[in-house]
Design a protein around this motif. Structure first.
Motif, short mmCIF file in Angstrom:
data_model
loop_
_atom_site.label_atom_id
_atom_site.label_comp_id
_atom_site.label_asym_id
_atom_site.label_seq_id
_atom_site.Cartn_x
_atom_site.Cartn_y
_atom_site.Cartn_z
N LYS A 68 27.81 34.39 37.97
CA LYS A 68 29.12 35.03 37.99
C LYS A 68 29.91 34.70 36.73
CE LYS A 68 33.40 35.50 40.62
NZ LYS A 68 34.19 35.05 41.80
N ARG A 78 34.74 43.16 35.52
CA ARG A 78 34.40 44.37 36.28
C ARG A 78 32.89 44.47 36.43
NH1 ARG A 78 37.91 48.82 36.04
NH2 ARG A 78 36.12 50.19 35.66
N HIS A 121 32.09 40.65 45.04
CA HIS A 121 32.89 41.77 45.54
C HIS A 121 34.22 41.96 44.80
CE1 HIS A 121 34.76 38.60 48.13
NE2 HIS A 121 35.82 39.36 48.03
N PRO A 122 34.91 40.91 44.32
CA PRO A 122 36.15 41.18 43.57
C PRO A 122 35.90 42.01 42.30
CG PRO A 122 36.08 38.89 44.27
CD PRO A 122 34.72 39.45 44.50
N ILE A 125 35.16 45.64 43.44
CA ILE A 125 36.38 46.32 43.86
C ILE A 125 37.24 46.66 42.64
CG2 ILE A 125 38.57 45.98 45.10
CD1 ILE A 125 36.94 44.40 47.20
N ALA A 126 37.30 45.77 41.66
CA ALA A 126 38.08 46.02 40.44
C ALA A 126 37.59 47.27 39.72
CB ALA A 126 38.01 44.81 39.51
N PHE A 170 38.73 50.04 49.80
CA PHE A 170 38.91 49.57 48.42
C PHE A 170 38.31 50.56 47.41
CE2 PHE A 170 38.22 45.84 51.23
CZ PHE A 170 39.55 45.43 51.30
#
Length: 288
Positions: A68, A78, A121-122, A125-126, A170
């Motif tokens: 990550k 992103r 997932h963040p 979603i971004a 989202f």
């Protein structure tokens, strides 16, 4: 104004597999593919192709966390596409299952995607991005000798089905791929497997040996498969389930319109279960 390049992260990109074919296709279509390979696995095929890659073991939290950090630095936070492709096979009868081996397979095939989605997932979603889960018709068909592998793919499909609904608010989507037979080397680590001594399936020991050494007839070329899957994954509104690969047409039809045991007679003939039944009857007569 030039559109920013999109990033696609694909797990399980060892040489000869679906993952390698997917990152090759993403590159061909102008995306920036990011491949992962196991820390001990060769990455020469990716280096030669000029594809960005990182080491990853989806069963280890620290490995995913390190990935990550690398992806954040590369993409700026992103991630347009995450493809959960890493997976292994385990070939054995349901009654002779080595549970420890199956736990390891679940850790890769099922819990691996769970860990990846929880971590990334963040970023998805971004980007209002897409998650792609590489599933299998094995999750639908009671394919003999594949009960445990089938279970991992059935679990992935149903977990993903809920994930798809949960991600919708989202503006992020899930593409579950129900894959048919695809020509890969996924069975390479399973070719040594034999039935345990004393197995009720011992009369089919030779058939079992041939099965683990098989090259599936009529299997779809992995690069053709990748071309079709990638095309669906870059759509703004991909299908809720995408069926592709050899035998998916028949599987989808019978799963939709057939009765629940429609596969039983097909498996019975395909795997010579009448021979096994007769051998069991004969053995029972000897012990009376």
């Amino acid at each position: 104004m030039t559109q920013p390049k999109k990033f696609a992260l694909v797990t399980g990109c060892g040489q000869g597999g679906i993952g390698e074919a997917l990152v090759t296709e993403y590159s061909r279509r102008g995306l920036h593919p990011i491949a992962t390979v196991l820390p001990h696995e060769s990455s020469d095929h990716l280096s030669k192709a000029g594809i960005t890659f990182f080491p990853l073991d989806v069963t280890i939290e620290e490995s995913i966390t390190q990935l990550k950090a690398s992806i954040l630095e590369l993409t700026g936070g992103r991630l347009d596409i995450l493809v959960n492709c890493a997976g292994i096979a385990y070939t054995m009868t349901a009654i002779d299952t080595d549970v420890a081996a199956v736990q390891r397979m679940f850790d890769i095939n099922m819990f691996g995607p769970m860990r990846m989605v929880r971590t990334f997932h963040p970023m998805i979603i971004a980007a209002q991005g897409t998650i792609v889960n590489i599933g299998s018709i094995g999750g639908i068909i009671p394919f003999i000798y594949g009960s445990s592998y089938n279970a991992t793919k059935a679990a992935l499909a149903h977990w993903g089905n809920t994930l798809r609904v949960e991600m919708a608010p989202f503006q992020s989507v899930l593409l579950p791929v129900i894959s048919g037979e695809v020509r890969t080397n996924i069975l390479k680590s399973d070719t040594h497997r034999t039935l345990p001594e004393g197995s009720y399936y011992s009369p089919l020991a030779e058939n079992f040996k041939k099965h683990v050494l098989r090259t599936p007839e009529g299997a779809t070329d992995r690069f053709k498969y990748a071309s079709n899957v990638v095309a669906q994954s870059i759509r703004s509104n991909p299908p809720a389930w995408y069926w592709y690969g050899s035998f998916t047409g028949l599987t989808r039809f019978l799963d939709t319109f057939g009765w629940r045991t429609v596969w039983d007679s097909i498996m019975w003939k395909m795997f010579s279960l009448q021979t096994l039944k007769q051998a069991h009857v004969n053995q029972a007569k000897k012990t009376v």
